[in-house]
Design an enzyme around this catalytic site. Structure first.
Site, short mmCIF file in Angstrom:
data_model
loop_
_atom_site.label_atom_id
_atom_site.label_comp_id
_atom_site.label_asym_id
_atom_site.label_seq_id
_atom_site.Cartn_x
_atom_site.Cartn_y
_atom_site.Cartn_z
CG ASP A 85 36.56 41.91 45.19
OD1 ASP A 85 35.24 41.75 45.11
OD2 ASP A 85 36.60 42.59 44.97
NE ARG A 110 39.26 39.93 44.59
CZ ARG A 110 38.96 38.46 43.23
NH1 ARG A 110 38.76 39.47 41.82
NH2 ARG A 110 38.75 37.54 43.22
NE ARG A 155 41.69 44.90 39.11
CZ ARG A 155 40.89 44.20 39.32
NH1 ARG A 155 40.67 43.29 39.62
NH2 ARG A 155 39.98 45.43 40.17
CG HIS A 184 39.76 41.15 35.53
ND1 HIS A 184 38.83 41.26 36.42
CD2 HIS A 184 41.16 40.70 36.00
CE1 HIS A 184 39.37 40.78 37.98
NE2 HIS A 184 40.70 40.44 37.02
CB CYS A 289 33.59 37.71 37.37
SG CYS A 289 33.67 38.05 36.01
N1 ARG Z 1 35.25 43.16 42.61
C1 ARG Z 1 36.39 42.16 41.85
C2 ARG Z 1 37.58 43.05 41.33
O1 ARG Z 1 37.70 44.21 40.87
C3 ARG Z 1 35.72 41.76 40.30
C4 ARG Z 1 36.15 40.35 40.17
C5 ARG Z 1 35.87 40.04 38.51
N2 ARG Z 1 36.51 38.95 37.77
C6 ARG Z 1 36.62 38.80 36.60
N3 ARG Z 1 36.99 37.18 36.67
N4 ARG Z 1 36.13 39.43 36.17
O2 ARG Z 1 38.62 41.98 41.84
#
Ligand code: ARG
Length: 298
Positions: A85, A110, A155, A184, A289
Site C-alpha cells: 500500500d 501499514r 481511519r 478516507h 491516493c
Molecule cells: N489500501 C490502502 C488502505 O486501505 C488504500 C489507501 C488509499 N489512500 C487514500 N489516500 N485514500 O489504506
C-alpha cells in the site's frame, strides 16, 4: 451594437466561465513495484482477486509522467518490499510550510511505512513531527485555503484533528465519514482551488467538489455552509473514486470512470484530464491516493 443584434445574441454567451490558473506543485510518489492485494483493510480490497503488478506500474507511470508534462515536480520514495500500500503516498504525511506531520496508521499492515516516510521528510529538510494520535495523512487532511478539512469515522481519529491543528496552528473542520467505501476524506472531497486568489478580477474562494452521501447530516450542513459554490458529484461518479483527483487550480486529473464530473469541471473553467488507475483501485486507491503534496519544502 444595435438592439436587434443584442436580441440575436444567445443568452448562453453571457454565462461567464471563470478563468483558472495552474499553480506549480511538488508531489511525492512511490512506484508500485511491490503492489498486490494480500490483505483487506477497506471494502475495495479482495485478496482473492488477481492483481497485475506490471499493469499497476504502467498505469502509475502515466500519472507520474503527466505531472511532469504539466510542469510539476515529482519526488520519489523507495518502495519497501512487504508494503504493497506504500504506493498510496497521500497517507504518508501531511505537509504545510516546511513541516511534515507523520502518519500513525490504523492497521498494522501499514504501520511499517511511517518510519520510511519520516526518514524521507527529514532527509528532505522538513521539520518532522511524530504523532501521538492515529492519522493517515493527506488521506484524511485536506488544506483548503487557510483551513484544514479533517475526516474521521474509519481511519484518522478525532484526537488527531486536535493534534494536526496544534501542529500547524490552523483551524480544523472535522467531518464525519459514514460510508465504508469512502473511508478516507480524499475519496469523498476533491480540493479544486486550494489557494485564495482572484478570478476575473473578483474574489475567488477556495473551492471543493464532494459527494454528499459520504457524510453524516451535520458534516453535510457544514460543507453546505462553508462551500456554497462546491461541485456536488453524483453517487455514480463518487462510487468510482471520481473525487480522488489532483488539481493544480486549472488541470484536474480525474478517473475516466467518472461520467459527469468532467463536464461539471469544464463548466467551471477547469481542465479535466483522464488517467485510468484501474489496477490501483483494487487496493482501494486512486489518483489522489498516489499523490502527496510537498508544501513549502525548505
Ligand atoms: N489500501 C490502502 C488502505 O486501505 C488504500 C489507501 C488509499 N489512500 C487514500 N489516500 N485514500 O489504506
Amino acid at each position: 451594437m444595435s438592439f436587434e443584434n443584442t436580441l440575436s445574441t444567445p443568452e448562453t454567451t453571457t454565462t461567464t466561465v471563470p478563468t483558472r490558473t495552474a499553480h506549480h506543485r511538488r508531489y511525492l510518489m512511490c512506484k508500485p513495484s511491490h503492489f498486490t492485494v494480500n490483505y483487506s483493510i477497506n471494502p475495495w480490497m479482495e485478496p482473492s482477486k488477481p492483481t497485475d503488478t506490471a499493469n499497476a506500474v504502467a498505469q502509475w507511470q502515466k500519472l507520474h509522467d503527466l505531472y511532469l508534462e504539466l510542469g510539476h515536480d515529482v519526488e520519489l520514495i523507495e518502495p519497501l518490499a512487504g508494503f504493497p500500500d506504500m504506493v498510496y503516498t497521500a497517507n504518508g504525511g501531511f505537509l504545510i510550510d516546511g513541516r511534515a506531520y507523520v502518519p500513525k496508521f490504523r492497521f498494522v499492515e501499514r504501520q511499517g511505512e511511517s518510519p520510511a516516510f519520516a526518514d524521507w521528510f527529514r532527509a528532505a529538510g522538513y521539520d518532522t513531527v511524530i504523532p501521538e494520535e492515529v492519522n493517515e495523512g493527506e488521506g484524511d487532511f485536506l488544506l483548503v485555503g487557510d483551513i484544514i478539512l479533517a475526516g474521521t469515522g474509519f481511519r484518522s481519529t478525532g484526537d488527531s484533528h486536535r493534534e494536526v491543528g496544534e501542529v500547524f496552528g490552523r483551524e480544523v473542520v472535522s467531518l464525519n465519514l459514514v460510508d465504508p467505501r469512502f473511508y478516507h476524506l480524499d475519496t469523498a472531497i476533491a480540493v479544486l482551488d486550494p489557494v485564495q486568489g482572484t478570478e476575473n478580477g473578483g474574489p475567488e474562494r477556495a473551492n471543493i467538489a464532494y459527494l454528499p452521501g459520504a457524510f453524516d447530516d451535520a458534516s453535510r450542513a457544514i460543507l453546505e455552509e462553508r462551500f456554497p459554490d462546491a461541485i456536488l458529484v453524483s453517487d455514480e461518479d463518487g462510487s468510482v473514486f471520481g473525487l480522488n483527483s489532483a488539481s493544480d487550480g486549472y488541470n484536474v486529473v480525474i478517473s475516466p470512470r467518472a461520467k459527469g464530473f468532467d463536464q461539471q469541471l469544464r463548466d467551471r473553467g477547469y481542465n479535466p484530464i483522464m488517467v485510468d488507475l484501474s489496477e490501483l483501485l483494487l487496493g482501494g486507491g486512486g489518483i489522489k491516493c498516489c499523490t502527496l503534496e510537498l508544501r513549502g519544502a525548505k
